[in-house]
Design a protein around this motif. Structure first.
Motif, short mmCIF file in Angstrom:
data_model
loop_
_atom_site.label_atom_id
_atom_site.label_comp_id
_atom_site.label_asym_id
_atom_site.label_seq_id
_atom_site.Cartn_x
_atom_site.Cartn_y
_atom_site.Cartn_z
N ARG A 151 -4.16 37.92 55.35
CA ARG A 151 -5.66 38.56 56.29
C ARG A 151 -5.28 40.64 55.37
NH1 ARG A 151 -7.28 34.75 61.16
NH2 ARG A 151 -7.30 33.42 60.22
N GLY A 152 -4.69 40.46 54.65
CA GLY A 152 -4.65 42.36 53.94
C GLY A 152 -6.22 42.45 54.07
N ASP A 153 -6.81 43.81 54.28
CA ASP A 153 -7.47 43.97 52.61
C ASP A 153 -7.25 44.81 51.55
OD1 ASP A 153 -10.36 45.16 51.97
OD2 ASP A 153 -11.18 45.41 53.81
N PRO A 154 -7.46 45.29 50.49
CA PRO A 154 -7.31 45.90 49.39
C PRO A 154 -7.79 46.97 49.77
CG PRO A 154 -7.63 43.71 48.77
CD PRO A 154 -8.24 43.59 50.65
N LYS A 155 -8.73 47.32 50.53
CA LYS A 155 -9.97 48.60 50.84
C LYS A 155 -9.19 48.98 51.68
CE LYS A 155 -14.12 46.97 48.78
NZ LYS A 155 -15.56 46.56 49.06
N LYS A 156 -8.24 48.29 52.31
CA LYS A 156 -7.85 49.42 53.52
C LYS A 156 -6.01 49.32 53.66
CE LYS A 156 -11.50 48.53 56.83
NZ LYS A 156 -12.30 47.97 57.33
N GLY A 157 -5.23 47.95 53.39
CA GLY A 157 -3.84 47.62 53.25
C GLY A 157 -3.73 47.85 54.78
N PHE A 158 -2.31 48.02 55.12
CA PHE A 158 -1.75 47.58 56.59
C PHE A 158 -1.41 49.75 56.75
CE2 PHE A 158 -1.21 43.36 55.39
CZ PHE A 158 -2.11 42.68 55.82
N THR A 159 -0.30 49.95 57.83
CA THR A 159 -0.03 51.02 58.41
C THR A 159 1.05 51.44 58.50
OG1 THR A 159 -2.40 51.41 59.33
CG2 THR A 159 -0.56 53.03 60.19
N TRP A 160 1.90 50.45 58.64
CA TRP A 160 3.27 49.97 59.85
C TRP A 160 4.56 49.18 58.19
CZ3 TRP A 160 4.45 54.04 62.46
CH2 TRP A 160 3.44 54.31 63.16
N THR A 161 3.40 48.46 56.79
CA THR A 161 4.29 47.66 56.78
C THR A 161 3.90 47.17 55.54
OG1 THR A 161 2.93 46.19 57.10
CG2 THR A 161 4.61 46.21 58.85
N TYR A 162 5.34 47.24 54.99
CA TYR A 162 5.63 47.81 53.35
C TYR A 162 6.75 46.12 52.50
CZ TYR A 162 2.49 52.21 53.60
OH TYR A 162 1.90 52.88 53.56
N HIS A 163 5.93 46.21 51.44
CA HIS A 163 6.81 45.20 50.60
C HIS A 163 6.98 45.46 49.74
CE1 HIS A 163 7.47 41.17 50.83
NE2 HIS A 163 6.42 40.89 49.41
N PHE A 164 8.17 44.48 48.67
CA PHE A 164 8.78 44.88 47.60
C PHE A 164 9.26 43.96 47.18
CE2 PHE A 164 12.53 46.27 49.65
CZ PHE A 164 13.35 45.72 48.98
N PHE A 165 8.68 42.78 45.63
CA PHE A 165 8.93 42.13 44.99
C PHE A 165 7.61 42.07 44.23
CE2 PHE A 165 10.14 37.13 45.40
CZ PHE A 165 11.35 37.50 45.51
N TRP A 166 7.95 41.22 43.01
CA TRP A 166 6.93 40.29 42.53
C TRP A 166 5.39 39.53 42.84
CZ3 TRP A 166 6.89 34.90 42.87
CH2 TRP A 166 7.99 34.61 43.12
N GLY A 167 4.25 39.69 42.10
CA GLY A 167 3.62 38.62 42.59
C GLY A 167 3.15 37.07 41.40
N LEU A 168 2.14 36.93 42.22
CA LEU A 168 1.87 35.39 41.16
C LEU A 168 1.68 35.37 40.18
CD1 LEU A 168 -0.09 33.52 43.80
CD2 LEU A 168 2.01 33.50 43.66
N GLU A 169 1.04 36.93 39.75
CA GLU A 169 0.54 36.91 38.46
C GLU A 169 2.17 36.82 37.43
OE1 GLU A 169 1.24 41.13 40.02
OE2 GLU A 169 0.31 38.88 40.84
N ASP A 170 3.15 37.34 38.16
CA ASP A 170 4.54 37.44 37.46
C ASP A 170 5.08 36.34 37.35
OD1 ASP A 170 3.97 40.37 37.37
OD2 ASP A 170 4.69 40.79 39.34
N VAL A 171 5.52 35.58 38.18
CA VAL A 171 5.58 33.84 38.18
C VAL A 171 4.43 33.23 36.57
CG1 VAL A 171 4.17 32.88 39.33
CG2 VAL A 171 6.75 32.13 39.43
N ILE A 172 3.54 33.49 36.70
CA ILE A 172 2.50 33.26 36.12
C ILE A 172 3.35 33.42 34.82
CG2 ILE A 172 0.20 32.83 34.90
CD1 ILE A 172 -0.66 32.88 37.86
N ALA A 173 3.35 34.60 34.28
CA ALA A 173 3.79 35.51 32.52
C ALA A 173 4.96 35.06 32.53
CB ALA A 173 3.82 36.63 33.10
N ALA A 174 5.74 35.22 33.63
CA ALA A 174 7.41 34.46 33.12
C ALA A 174 7.69 32.68 33.08
CB ALA A 174 8.42 34.17 34.61
N PHE A 175 6.26 31.91 33.66
CA PHE A 175 6.26 30.57 33.48
C PHE A 175 5.88 30.49 32.12
CE2 PHE A 175 6.34 28.75 38.08
CZ PHE A 175 7.74 29.20 38.53
N LEU A 176 5.10 30.87 31.39
CA LEU A 176 4.82 30.64 30.34
C LEU A 176 5.16 31.13 28.93
CD1 LEU A 176 0.32 32.07 31.73
CD2 LEU A 176 1.26 29.96 31.45
N ALA A 177 5.68 32.03 29.34
CA ALA A 177 6.95 32.58 28.20
C ALA A 177 7.97 31.54 28.36
CB ALA A 177 7.67 33.83 29.21
#
Length: 426
Positions: A151-177
């Motif tokens: 339930r993250g809010d893009p306008k606020k985000g979180f304070t203590w928690t950070y993440h690195f990985f790809w997103g659905l837009e990337d998997v969609i682009a990879a599948f379409l390719a």
């Protein structure tokens, strides 16, 4: 509602109320430690058992490697501290992940907590870290299920928690390719479970449906199925009726095995099957026998990726060789991201001005690091707490007596080399 007086005090709250308000052992926890007994504790949570155990298969190797590197401690703020890594198994369960994260934070009092592998583990761990004000880094989960699943809010985000990985837009682009060059009718059957991943992948606004429609594909989504399903007849019948040449979705390995077996029994033979999560692991493909040949998936990391570890100096190929030599097992995609998770964590600690939570958090925010999975730098895009890694797609192809995962589409990340061409299933 619980009485707030019964809640464990976070370290930040402890500082605010004053050290005189607590007993002496807790006082030692908040005072920056000069004593030699002070160790920096890193908590780690991943699925070592259960249906998602493939994601934790490389854990033992990576943990041994990292503990060796940290044997003489780590310099933080000009002082060298011994390091203790406490790793716990989420058992592929969200409730268990939350429970062990709580144990690490409140019992072991870790200074930094790490987690990986699907929202079933990353999200409960990150939620515990956020509420207890403990710095947290996670990976191996598409960013939308991680961020919006909490339930993250893009306008606020979180304070203590950070993440690195790809997103659905990337998997969609990879599948379409992967699909665009193949002779199909562009009719796609969707398999989305009723879990965080499935609901994100099948989301009518943020998931696959609008992107596939825009690209000229017609998606048939029979609706959510329950995880550990034993009958996919309804889905198979819907795909056959629609004339689906392609099947896609996000599944755990046991569910895909059931679906693929029943598809054969019921005479459903698509030209392309591209499934997220389930088809990442050699052990899963091997278990399918001849019917594993030709299956396709997203590819987040291989021995051929053009990145190296800034921690060990190893290339992707060298890390893979070390893993296979030590374990006598085939390489698996999470090796790179498990290594990178500790790469980033150690870089953060080395740059932190002290071992206190806010100093570690500040170092996370300031990260600008070249890892074995690519650059890691939180710039606020796509959202405050997420930075993305490159993604391509490929196919399991039998070579001799074993399967090889071959990159066949790299349009979204051309810096990662292609290794072969897509072969149709039928």
């Amino acid at each position: 509602m619980k009485d707030s007086s019964s809640r464990p005090l976070s370290r930040r709250t402890l500082v605010k109320v004053g050290i005189g308000a607590v007993a002496a052992p807790a006082v030692l926890r908040v005072i920056p430690a000069n004593a030699q007994s002070r160790a920096i504790k890193i908590g780690h949570v991943s699925p070592r058992t259960g249906p998602l155990a493939g994601f934790g298969e490389a854990d033992t190797f990576i943990l041994e490697q990292v503990r060796g590197i940290l044997a003489k401690g780590v310099a933080v703020g000009g002082k060298t501290y011994p390091v203790q890594i406490i790793s716990k198994d989420s058992q592929s369960s969200g409730s268990r992940a939350s429970e062990v994260a709580s144990e690490l934070i409140l019992g072991d009092k870790v200074d930094l907590i790490l987690a990986s592998a699907t929202p079933d583990t990353t999200n409960p761990v990150a939620d515990q870290a956020e509420v207890n004000e403990v710095p947290c880094i996670t990976t191996n989960c598409p960013w939308q299920p991680y961020f919006f699943g909490r339930r993250g809010d893009p306008k606020k985000g979180f304070t203590w928690t950070y993440h690195f990985f790809w997103g659905l837009e990337d998997v969609i682009a990879a599948f379409l390719a992967l699909w665009d060059g193949a002779p199909t009718n562009k009719v796609v059957g969707g398999l989305f479970p009723n879990d965080a991943d499935g609901n994100a992948w099948g989301d009518p606004q943020r998931g696959l449906p609008p992107a596939l429609a825009q690209a000229g594909y017609k998606l048939h989504d029979p609706g959510r199925y329950q995880v550990m399903n034993n009958d996919f007849t309804a889905q198979i019948s819907a795909f056959k009726s629609a004339g689906a040449d392609i099947v896609t979705g996000n599944m755990i390995p046991p569910d895909f095995a059931t679906f693929w077996s029943q598809a054969a029994q019921q005479g459903f033979r698509p030209k392309i099957v591209t499934i997220g999560k389930a088809l990442l692991f050699p052990s899963v493909i091997d278990s399918l026998g001849a019917r594993g040949n030709g299956l396709t998936s997203e590819i987040w990391w291989t021995p051929h990726h053009p990145f190296k570890s800034s921690l060990t100096g190893q290339s992707a190929a060298q890390l893979t060789e070390a893993y296979t030599a030590a374990t006598r097992r085939p390489w698996t995609q999470p090796i790179g991201f498990q290594h990178a998770l500790f790469e980033v964590a150690i870089d953060v600690l080395r740059r932190a001005k002290s071992p206190e939570p806010k100093a570690i958090l500040d170092a996370i925010v300031a990260t600008d690091y070249r890892s074995i999975v690519g650059p890691v730098k939180w710039t606020g895009q796509p959202v405050k707490n997420v930075t993305k890694t490159p993604l391509v797609a490929g196919q399991w192809q039998r070579k001799g007596d074993k399967f090889d995962l071959v990159i066949t589409a790299n349009k979204p990340a051309p810096e990662i080399p292609v290794g072969g061409k897509l072969q149709l299933l039928s």
